[in-house]
Design a protein around this motif. Structure first.
Motif, mmCIF file in Angstrom:
data_model
loop_
_atom_site.group_PDB
_atom_site.id
_atom_site.type_symbol
_atom_site.label_atom_id
_atom_site.label_comp_id
_atom_site.label_asym_id
_atom_site.label_seq_id
_atom_site.Cartn_x
_atom_site.Cartn_y
_atom_site.Cartn_z
ATOM 1 N N SER A 1 -1.320 -1.655 9.972
ATOM 2 C CA SER A 1 -0.469 -2.554 10.746
ATOM 3 C C SER A 1 -0.274 -3.937 10.119
ATOM 4 O O SER A 1 0.690 -4.626 10.432
ATOM 5 N N GLY A 2 -1.142 -4.336 9.215
ATOM 6 C CA GLY A 2 -1.018 -5.643 8.581
ATOM 7 C C GLY A 2 -0.280 -5.622 7.254
ATOM 8 O O GLY A 2 -0.157 -6.651 6.599
ATOM 9 N N VAL A 3 0.225 -4.474 6.870
ATOM 10 C CA VAL A 3 0.893 -4.332 5.569
ATOM 11 C C VAL A 3 2.405 -4.368 5.764
ATOM 12 O O VAL A 3 2.962 -3.564 6.508
ATOM 13 N N LYS A 4 3.076 -5.316 5.089
ATOM 14 C CA LYS A 4 4.539 -5.406 5.179
ATOM 15 C C LYS A 4 5.207 -4.304 4.355
ATOM 16 O O LYS A 4 6.215 -3.751 4.757
ATOM 17 N N GLN A 5 4.662 -4.056 3.194
ATOM 18 C CA GLN A 5 5.258 -3.061 2.290
ATOM 19 C C GLN A 5 4.293 -1.880 2.191
ATOM 20 O O GLN A 5 3.301 -1.925 1.474
ATOM 21 N N ARG A 6 4.606 -0.846 2.923
ATOM 22 C CA ARG A 6 3.747 0.338 2.925
ATOM 23 C C ARG A 6 4.613 1.571 2.786
ATOM 24 O O ARG A 6 5.780 1.574 3.169
ATOM 25 N N ARG A 7 4.021 2.594 2.216
ATOM 26 C CA ARG A 7 4.763 3.829 1.978
ATOM 27 C C ARG A 7 3.816 5.002 2.091
ATOM 28 O O ARG A 7 2.677 4.946 1.630
ATOM 29 N N LEU A 8 4.339 6.073 2.672
ATOM 30 C CA LEU A 8 3.620 7.342 2.742
ATOM 31 C C LEU A 8 4.476 8.370 2.021
ATOM 32 O O LEU A 8 5.636 8.581 2.373
ATOM 33 N N VAL A 9 3.900 8.987 0.985
ATOM 34 C CA VAL A 9 4.630 9.959 0.184
ATOM 35 C C VAL A 9 3.952 11.314 0.312
ATOM 36 O O VAL A 9 2.751 11.434 0.057
ATOM 37 N N LEU A 10 4.722 12.298 0.714
ATOM 38 C CA LEU A 10 4.249 13.679 0.790
ATOM 39 C C LEU A 10 4.888 14.431 -0.369
ATOM 40 O O LEU A 10 6.114 14.558 -0.432
ATOM 41 N N THR B 1 0.823 -1.201 0.000
ATOM 42 C CA THR B 1 0.000 0.000 0.000
ATOM 43 C C THR B 1 0.861 1.257 0.000
ATOM 44 O O THR B 1 1.804 1.363 0.781
ATOM 45 N N MET B 2 0.498 2.192 -0.861
ATOM 46 C CA MET B 2 1.158 3.486 -0.879
ATOM 47 C C MET B 2 0.091 4.560 -0.737
ATOM 48 O O MET B 2 -0.908 4.555 -1.455
ATOM 49 N N LEU B 3 0.306 5.475 0.187
ATOM 50 C CA LEU B 3 -0.548 6.646 0.350
ATOM 51 C C LEU B 3 0.227 7.840 -0.178
ATOM 52 O O LEU B 3 1.397 8.020 0.172
ATOM 53 N N VAL B 4 -0.414 8.633 -1.010
ATOM 54 C CA VAL B 4 0.225 9.816 -1.577
ATOM 55 C C VAL B 4 -0.651 11.018 -1.258
ATOM 56 O O VAL B 4 -1.862 10.981 -1.471
ATOM 57 N N VAL B 5 -0.025 12.075 -0.774
ATOM 58 C CA VAL B 5 -0.766 13.282 -0.438
ATOM 59 C C VAL B 5 0.092 14.496 -0.785
ATOM 60 O O VAL B 5 1.316 14.445 -0.674
ATOM 61 N N GLY B 6 -0.563 15.538 -1.238
ATOM 62 C CA GLY B 6 0.128 16.786 -1.511
ATOM 63 C C GLY B 6 0.231 17.620 -0.245
ATOM 64 O O GLY B 6 -0.675 17.596 0.597
ATOM 65 N N GLU B 7 1.297 18.371 -0.128
ATOM 66 C CA GLU B 7 1.484 19.172 1.089
ATOM 67 C C GLU B 7 0.388 20.206 1.289
ATOM 68 O O GLU B 7 0.105 20.600 2.406
ATOM 69 N N TRP B 8 -0.244 20.635 0.194
ATOM 70 C CA TRP B 8 -1.303 21.642 0.285
ATOM 71 C C TRP B 8 -2.700 21.040 0.175
ATOM 72 O O TRP B 8 -3.669 21.736 -0.085
ATOM 73 N N ASP B 9 -2.821 19.745 0.349
ATOM 74 C CA ASP B 9 -4.127 19.092 0.215
ATOM 75 C C ASP B 9 -5.032 19.540 1.360
ATOM 76 O O ASP B 9 -4.834 19.159 2.514
ATOM 77 N N ALA B 10 -6.029 20.331 1.029
ATOM 78 C CA ALA B 10 -6.968 20.836 2.031
ATOM 79 C C ALA B 10 -8.150 19.882 2.233
ATOM 80 O O ALA B 10 -8.855 19.985 3.229
ATOM 81 N N LEU B 11 -8.381 18.964 1.296
ATOM 82 C CA LEU B 11 -9.507 18.035 1.397
ATOM 83 C C LEU B 11 -9.144 16.785 2.199
ATOM 84 O O LEU B 11 -9.949 16.297 2.994
ATOM 85 N N THR B 12 -7.978 16.244 1.950
ATOM 86 C CA THR B 12 -7.460 15.121 2.725
ATOM 87 C C THR B 12 -6.026 15.476 3.119
ATOM 88 O O THR B 12 -5.074 15.047 2.485
ATOM 89 N N PRO B 13 -5.879 16.277 4.158
ATOM 90 C CA PRO B 13 -4.562 16.797 4.519
ATOM 91 C C PRO B 13 -3.574 15.713 4.944
ATOM 92 O O PRO B 13 -3.972 14.596 5.297
ATOM 93 N N PRO B 14 -2.286 16.044 4.911
ATOM 94 C CA PRO B 14 -1.257 15.070 5.274
ATOM 95 C C PRO B 14 -1.505 14.379 6.618
ATOM 96 O O PRO B 14 -1.225 13.183 6.750
ATOM 97 N N ALA B 15 -2.046 15.075 7.590
ATOM 98 C CA ALA B 15 -2.305 14.446 8.892
ATOM 99 C C ALA B 15 -3.273 13.267 8.763
ATOM 100 O O ALA B 15 -3.140 12.264 9.487
ATOM 101 N N MET B 16 -4.221 13.355 7.856
ATOM 102 C CA MET B 16 -5.151 12.235 7.642
ATOM 103 C C MET B 16 -4.405 11.032 7.083
ATOM 104 O O MET B 16 -4.630 9.893 7.515
ATOM 105 N N ALA B 17 -3.537 11.280 6.113
ATOM 106 C CA ALA B 17 -2.752 10.188 5.526
ATOM 107 C C ALA B 17 -1.837 9.574 6.575
ATOM 108 O O ALA B 17 -1.671 8.342 6.628
ATOM 109 N N GLN B 18 -1.238 10.391 7.420
ATOM 110 C CA GLN B 18 -0.357 9.880 8.471
ATOM 111 C C GLN B 18 -1.132 8.983 9.436
ATOM 112 O O GLN B 18 -0.629 7.945 9.870
#
Length: 151
Positions: free
Chosen positions: A112-121, A88-105
């Motif tokens: 917790s069940g994902v071995k390969q996960r990534r969060l990209v800002l 799973t990869m979550l991608v969020v823009g730094e200026w995302d006002a609809l789904t802000p980075p804190a939501m992605a974090q």
């Protein structure tokens, strides 16, 4: 399947939503009006009914908004991130006002069940980064993730 189109969104309203979060003085640089106009026209071309309205509108199925209002907005998610097992990869823009980075974090922490996960800002991007100046950053991140071997 019959889809009820509840939301009829006018051009200026969509533009305001798409540029939400971008510093006002940088909107034209990040999301040029000319690009937006082309995006709007391409969307209208997919829906002759919405395009024929005066003024033209983008029609949106109400299912996602119904889920948002009935579940997400009242603290009842429609899925459990801990139940996800696929890479799973979550991608969020730094200026995302609809789904802000804190939501992605927060979601990232719950994967917790994902071995390969990534969060990209992604810098200098809003919720609509796919139609913005820095869209290639998004495309490259997705491509790289898809090409990586799974663990």
């Amino acid at each position: 399947m019959y889809i009820i189109f509840k939301f009829n969104i006018r051009k200026q309203s969509v533009r305001a939503t798409q540029t939400a979060g971008i510093p006002k003085e940088r909107v034209e640089e990040i999301s040029p009006t000319e690009w937006y106009d082309k995006w709007w026209a391409a969307n209208l071309a997919t829906d002759p009914v919405g395009a024929s309205r005066k003024p033209p509108v983008l029609r949106s199925p109400n299912g996602a908004m119904k889920d948002f209002g009935g579940f997400w907005a009242v603290g009842k998610p429609t899925y459990d991130p801990a139940a996800i097992r696929a890479p799973t990869m979550l991608v969020v823009g730094e200026w995302d006002a609809l789904t802000p980075p804190a939501m992605a974090q927060e979601i990232f922490k719950r994967l917790s069940g994902v071995k390969q996960r990534r969060l990209v800002l992604l810098s200098e991007g809003s919720h609509s980064i796919g139609t913005e100046k820095n869209r290639m950053h998004l495309i490259r991140e997705i491509q790289n993730f898809l090409e990586e071997p799974t663990q």
